[in-house]
Structure formats: structure tokens, C-alpha cells
Design an enzyme around this catalytic site. Structure first.
Site, PDB file in Angstrom:
ATOM      1  N   THR B 169      44.513  45.533  33.791  1.00  0.00           N
ATOM      2  CA  THR B 169      44.271  45.001  32.633  1.00  0.00           C
ATOM      3  C   THR B 169      44.494  45.930  31.576  1.00  0.00           C
ATOM      4  OG1 THR B 169      42.267  43.542  33.422  1.00  0.00           O
ATOM      5  CG2 THR B 169      42.105  44.286  31.093  1.00  0.00           C
ATOM      6  N   ARG B 197      40.288  31.025  38.171  1.00  0.00           N
ATOM      7  CA  ARG B 197      39.085  31.988  38.078  1.00  0.00           C
ATOM      8  C   ARG B 197      39.160  32.700  36.600  1.00  0.00           C
ATOM      9  NH1 ARG B 197      39.702  37.978  37.216  1.00  0.00           N
ATOM     10  NH2 ARG B 197      38.126  38.890  38.330  1.00  0.00           N
ATOM     11  N   ASP B 200      36.300  39.310  33.536  1.00  0.00           N
ATOM     12  CA  ASP B 200      35.509  39.783  32.506  1.00  0.00           C
ATOM     13  C   ASP B 200      36.402  39.822  31.072  1.00  0.00           C
ATOM     14  OD1 ASP B 200      36.185  42.788  31.947  1.00  0.00           O
ATOM     15  OD2 ASP B 200      37.039  42.133  33.843  1.00  0.00           O
ATOM     16  N   THR B 220      37.946  47.662  31.855  1.00  0.00           N
ATOM     17  CA  THR B 220      38.620  47.478  32.639  1.00  0.00           C
ATOM     18  C   THR B 220      38.177  47.619  33.924  1.00  0.00           C
ATOM     19  OG1 THR B 220      40.971  47.770  33.717  1.00  0.00           O
ATOM     20  CG2 THR B 220      40.012  49.600  32.461  1.00  0.00           C
ATOM     21  N   GLY B 221      38.568  46.985  35.139  1.00  0.00           N
ATOM     22  CA  GLY B 221      38.049  47.467  36.331  1.00  0.00           C
ATOM     23  C   GLY B 221      37.616  46.137  37.296  1.00  0.00           C
ATOM     24  N   HIS B 222      36.688  46.328  38.018  1.00  0.00           N
ATOM     25  CA  HIS B 222      36.328  45.060  38.912  1.00  0.00           C
ATOM     26  C   HIS B 222      35.507  43.916  38.111  1.00  0.00           C
ATOM     27  CE1 HIS B 222      34.031  42.968  42.019  1.00  0.00           C
ATOM     28  NE2 HIS B 222      35.102  42.383  42.325  1.00  0.00           N
ATOM     29  N   GLY B 223      36.155  43.011  37.609  1.00  0.00           N
ATOM     30  CA  GLY B 223      35.916  41.806  36.669  1.00  0.00           C
ATOM     31  C   GLY B 223      34.536  41.453  37.070  1.00  0.00           C
TER      32      GLY B 223
END
Lengths: 325, 294
Positions: B169, B197, B200, B220-223
Site C-alpha cells: 500500500t 474485500r 484498512d 500500511t501492513g496487515h489490513g
């Protein structure tokens, strides 16, 4: 937490209070016309009884809020499921969210069509996928894969919602004003006997909204939030404004800093009004069982059940009680 | 008031072969965004320009270079927020738009809504003359190959290593010379995600938030983890309580790791010009410009 009666068990890892369990329900904040007042109040009261029965039987707060909201979705008097307001094209697009305070797991759907119970689908997103939110056609595909029956759009549309849609197509109509509370977003929060909190919120959205418009309801932190460390909130009111201040999360930040459920809720609503001129309402609960139903609009139909007593109200300052049985 | 611009190009275990291109990409975008601020442009203009540059760069998973969903299609999410008024625009699951961040801005400025999804978002784009581009222009050969490979994996295996997933992202935060902050975030989501889907990125308070009283954040990262802790809003709540930008970011990311086992990164700028780029993943591509220093 000091200042109220509680019973200590010899197993100190579980401090039980006689305030548990609790469930609080709302049927939308805003202006409810006289002819619909009775429907709104009886609707939230009936729904809170359902939630209460589940909790008393040892059921989870998640089960309680979901079943409560399913009932409100099925009730055509509310702007959720059947009875949803129509978008500008005269179609129904629904949003919903659930959140589990124990794990922070959450499930949401936005702009989903042709299903009777979006809250049920939201819960399935949480339980059966590794995602937290599905939208539109993707949400519908998932519903089909779960064996959820697709219903004809007509079954969700009431005469009332169609009439209001037509009225608001006129160029000089003001859907935001017209919308406020005439048919409301629904929601519930609960704490079960184990001290787990949960929230659920469901809506048909804003009257005559643009196709694909997503309001606060399915937005985690805005339409709802639940965390065993602070509490649970479900919101209603002007969606765009609720989103801009992430109302549910804001209220819980205040509670994390020691504010009571009432003060935290009022602070959140006041911020919404002073900063952005928006009105709304919330139902809030903390893990100890303190609860509040607060609103900055003229009215919000709400009901709560705790210790076999049902509380309910409509206008600011109203607080009626009666035995739940 | 000294202007600041910070950008990120994703927090994840960026493989060595992409590392240089990622760093170059964020540096270029940061400079482009900063030049807007230098000319006296607004924070909102600056973050839009910076994120557009990242969307146009195929190395990142946003706009061009987006990953594919389960059906082999591109679905894009984006958000932009103006800290001065709290005005926000977001799009989720929009198809085949080259610059979702600009569409999000149009939602903010041309509608009375904050967020549009899916078909509705595409209809709106059409109505304001933003054309769709064919999937092939947005998707790289690399992505198509990776997608084919991943289709055959069991999802269970992949889930255990959420830090290993590509999470590129993109986003930007800025403080302009008038003291206003803004944020923007844009993504193609995760490879092979379920159709529809939403992560975040387009979710206010999660993928981004901006408020002149406390600052602007882009995550950013694991939504799904970012969503559970409303990461952007969490970071700003700590700044509101007096924590520094670095402390607020670190504490929040740690909380996310502890509570929901998620890893990620955030860029933050405060109204007084302090900024931070923090991450709990192995790597994060980021760049910041203040007072002409990159």
C-alpha cells in the site's frame, strides 16, 4: 472502578457485578413523526427482550446483539433490512457491522443487496473469512457461497420508504434533514455474564444516497466498536459526520481515560456537533455493565435490559422503566 | 511554518530485488509532493500528488502495479483527508481507475458523501469524466505470474505469515506552510483476496486520519489488524495525550502486535512539524522531505 456495589467471588480472577448482563438497543436518532412513535418504541422494546433472554440464558454478547438486530432488520418500521430507505435510483443497498470485544474480531458488509439480514452476513464475514469487510457484489457472492437466500428487492421495500424516496427526488428536497430519524439505523451493544462486550449496527443508509454511498455503519470505529478493555458503542445519526470524528472509537478513548459511559458519550456527541454541526445518538456499555443511551438529536428510540428491568425512552431526558416480564 | 512531507510505499518483507526500486520510488514521490508545498500549495494537494506518483509506479501495489483478487481482477481502495475541516473522500473496490486517490478527492469535493464503493464509485468516476483503463495497463507481468502461483496455495499457509505478505500500500502525510495537515492512502489490496474485500486503506481512522489538532497518519501492513485497532486514530489519540510522534507510533504498533498479532507501519506528521516513519515489519519503504532535505 469504585463507587458501586459488587460481589466478590473467592476466585478473584472473576469479579462479578450484579450489573451484568446488559443489552442496550437503539432504533435511530433524529426526528420521528408522531404516527411512527409507537412502532419505534415497541420495536426496540421487543428487540431488547430478545437480547435479554439470550444473555440471561448464558448466551454470548455477540449472539445477543446479532439476534436483536436481526429482529430490528425484520421489522419494517426501521431503516435496516426490510424497511430500508432507498438510494437515488430507488434501490436498496445495506450496510452492517459486528465486533467482538474479546478478540477485536469484526465483520462488515457495505452496499449489499437482496438479503434479508445484513447483520447475519456481517457475522459470517467475521467467522468464516480471514477478512473484516466485504462490499457490494463481492458481499453478495459470499452470501451465496454461504447458502444465504437471496430475496427479491421488493420484499425489503415498504410503501413508506418508496413514498419518501419519491418526495426527495424533487430538486429542492433536503434528504439529510428529511432523513434525520424518520426511519433509523438500528444497533445494539451488550455485555454478557463473562464480561465480554460486543456491538452490532445495521442500516439501509441515507435517504436518496448516491449509488454505492457508504456511511458510518460498516466502518469500524465509526458505526461501532467493541473492546473488552473499554466497552462497546453503536452509533446512529448523520453518517458522514460520524465518520469524520470516528465517533464510536472517540467515545471509547474517553472511557479509556476514565470517563463514565454518559460523559464519554456526551463528549463524543458534543465534538460532533461543535466541530461539524452534526447530530446523532449512541448506545454505550462498559465491561462492568454501566450503560448509556445518549443523543444530540431531538429523539432516539432506545431500550435497555438489565437485572430484569427494561428501560426505554424516546425524547431527551425520558427514562421509563418496567419489569421485563 | 516549515512544510513537511512523508511518504511510504508499504511495510512488509520487501525482497532485495524490489528494494532499490521501492526506495527510488518513494524518494521521487516525496520530492514531487514537496515541490507542491514549496510553491505554497496545500497539504491536500501535496499528498494527492505524492500518492499519484506512487500509484503510477508499477513497483507498488496501488493503481498501476496493483495485485489481483481471486477472480483475477483489480479492485482498488483509497482515502484522502483534510485535517483542517476533517473533510474526507474514500473509494473502495473501484475497478480499473489509474488514480484512485484522485477519485477519492473527487468524492470529497464533488459529493456530499465521504465514501463510495464498487459500481457506484465507478459510475461516479464516469460521471465526472474519469475514464477506466484496461486491466492489462494496471497489472504487471510479475503480478500475473505471482497470482497464478498463489492460486494454488492453501490460504491457511499464507495466513500464518502475515508479515510475509506483500503489503505495498502507498501513502503520504503532509504539513503545509499554513499549518494544515492532510493524509492519503491508496492500495490494490492483497493478492488473491476475496472479491469485494475491503482492507484498512479506505477506512477513515484506520488506513489514514488527519486532524489539525493532532496530526496526520497513513498506515500500511496487515489490513485486518490495522482495522481491529483503528491504527491511525489510535496513534493520534496518543499524540493528543502528549506523546511524541515516535512514541505514539511505536506504542500503537506494539499494541497491534500484542493484541491482534499484526505487523505494519505508519508515517505521521504533527501540526508542529515533527514527523516519524515507524514499522514492525521487516522493512518499509519511506521517504520524508523537510526544509529541502530528503
Amino acid at each position: 472502578m469504585f463507587g458501586f456495589t459488587r460481589y466478590y467471588l473467592s476466585d478473584t480472577s472473576c469479579q462479578m457485578t450484579d450489573l451484568l448482563p446488559v443489552v442496550v438497543v437503539h432504533g435511530g436518532a433524529g426526528f420521528i413523526p408522531k404516527e411512527r412513535l409507537q412502532l419505534s418504541i415497541s420495536g426496540v422494546c421487543a428487540a431488547v427482550r430478545t437480547g435479554h433472554a439470550i444473555l440471561k440464558g448464558g448466551g454470548s454478547s455477540m449472539d445477543a446483539v446479532v439476534e436483536t438486530v436481526i429482529q430490528l432488520e425484520n421489522n419494517p418500521a426501521f431503516n435496516a433490512g426490510c424497511g430500508s430507505v432507498l438510494n437515488v435510483k430507488g434501490e436498496v443497498e445495506m450496510d452492517a457491522i459486528v465486533m467482538d470485544g474479546k478478540t477485536l474480531a469484526s465483520g462488515a458488509v457495505s452496499a449489499v443487496r437482496n438479503i434479508a439480514n445484513p447483520i447475519q452476513l456481517a457475522r459470517l464475514v467475521m467467522d468464516k473469512t480471514s477478512h473484516a469487510c466485504l462490499t457490494a457484489e463481492g458481499a453478495n457472492q459470499f452470501a451465496r457461497s454461504m447458502g444465504i437466500e437471496e430475496v427479491p428487492q421488493e420484499s425489503l421495500i415498504t410503501e413508506y420508504s418508496r413514498m419518501r424516496w419519491r418526495k426527495n427526488l424533487a430538486p429542492d428536497a433536503n434528504p439529510v434533514e428529511s432523513q434525520m430519524g424518520k426511519a433509523g439505523t438500528v444497533g445494539a451493544v451488550a455485555v454478557d455474564l463473562e464480561g465480554n462486550v460486543a456491538c452490532a449496527t445495521s442500516t439501509g443508509g441515507m435517504l436518496n444516497k448516491m449509488e454505492g454511498r457508504v456511511g458510518d455503519t460498516p466502518i469500524i470505529g465509526s458505526g461501532g466498536y467493541a473492546d473488552n478493555q473499554s466497552g462497546a458503542v453503536s452509533t446512529t445519526g448523520h453518517g458522514e459526520t460520524i465518520m469524520k470524528i470516528t465517533l464510536a472509537r472517540l467515545i471509547l478513548f474517553h472511557m479509556e481515560q476514565g470517563r463514565s459511559v454518559e460523559d464519554a458519550s456526551d463528549l463524543g456527541l458534543a465534538c460532533m456537533q461543535s466541530r461539524l454541526g452534526g447530530l446523532g445518538g449512541v448506545v454505550t456499555v462498559d465491561p462492568q455493565g454501566h450503560w448509556a443511551a445518549r443523543f444530540s438529536s431531538k429523539q432516539m428510540s432506545w431500550a435497555a435490559a438489565q437485572r430484569d428491568i427494561m428501560h426505554y425512552g424516546l425524547y431527551t431526558g425520558e427514562h421509563f422503566t418496567q419489569s421485563i416480564n | 511554518m516549515s512544510a513537511v512531507l512523508v511518504v511510504h510505499g508499504g511495510a512488509w518483507a520487501i525482497p532485495d530485488e524490489l528494494a532499490k526500486a521501492s526506495v527510488d520510488g518513494v524518494k521521487t514521490a516525496a520530492c514531487e509532493g514537496f515541490s507542491v508545498l514549496k510553491r505554497g500549495g496545500s497539504a491536500v494537494d501535496a499528498v494527492e500528488v505524492a500518492v499519484r506518483a506512487l500509484e503510477d509506479n508499477t513497483v507498488f501495489d496501488a493503481g498501476h502495479g496493483a495485485v489481483l483478487n481471486k477472480d483475477g481482477e483489480v479492485e482498488l481502495d483509497a482515502i484522502i483527508m483534510d485535517g483542517r475541516t476533517l473533510a474526507t473522500g474514500a473509494v473502495s473496490s473501484v475497478k480499473n481507475i489509474a488514480n484512485p486517490v484522485s477519485l477519492a478527492r473527487a468524492v470529497m469535493e464533488k459529493t456530499s458523501h465521504v465514501m463510495l464503493t464498487s459500481q457506484g464509485a465507478n459510475l461516479f468516476a464516469e460521471s465526472i469524466g474519469i475514464s477506466t483503463v484496461p486491466t492489462e495497463t494496471l497489472v504487471t507481468e510479475y503480478e500475473r505470474r505471482e497470482w497464478e502461483k498463489h492460486k494454488n496455495y492453501m490460504t491457511g499457509v499464507i495466513e500464518d505469515f502475515n508479515t510475509q505478505w506483500a503489503h505495498d500500500t502507498v501513502g503520504a502525510v503532509a504539513l503545509d506552510s499554513a499549518g494544515n495537515v492532510a493524509c492519503a492512502t491508496s492500495t490494490g489490496g492483497i493478492r488473491n483476496k476475496m472479491v469485494g474485500r475491503v482492507g484498512d486503506s479506505p477506512i477513515i481512522g484506520c488506513g489514514g486520519y488527519a486532524d489539525n489538532f493532532s496530526g496526520a497518519v497513513s498506515c500500511t501492513g496487515h489490513g485486518e489488524s490495522i482495522l481491529k485497532v483503528t491504527l491511525a486514530r489510535l496513534i493520534l489519540s496518543k499524540i493528543e495525550q502528549g506523546k511524541s510522534v515516535t512514541e505514539a507510533s511505536q506504542m500503537s504498533l506494539q499494541h497491534m502486535g500484542n493484541r491482534v498479532k499484526g505487523a505494519g507501519g505508519a508515517i505521521v506528521v504533527s501540526p508542529s512539524g515533527h514527523w516519524a516513519a515507524t514499522f514492525t515489519t521487516e522493512r518499509m519503504a519511506w521517504a520524508a522531505v523537510e526544509q529541502d532535505v530528503l
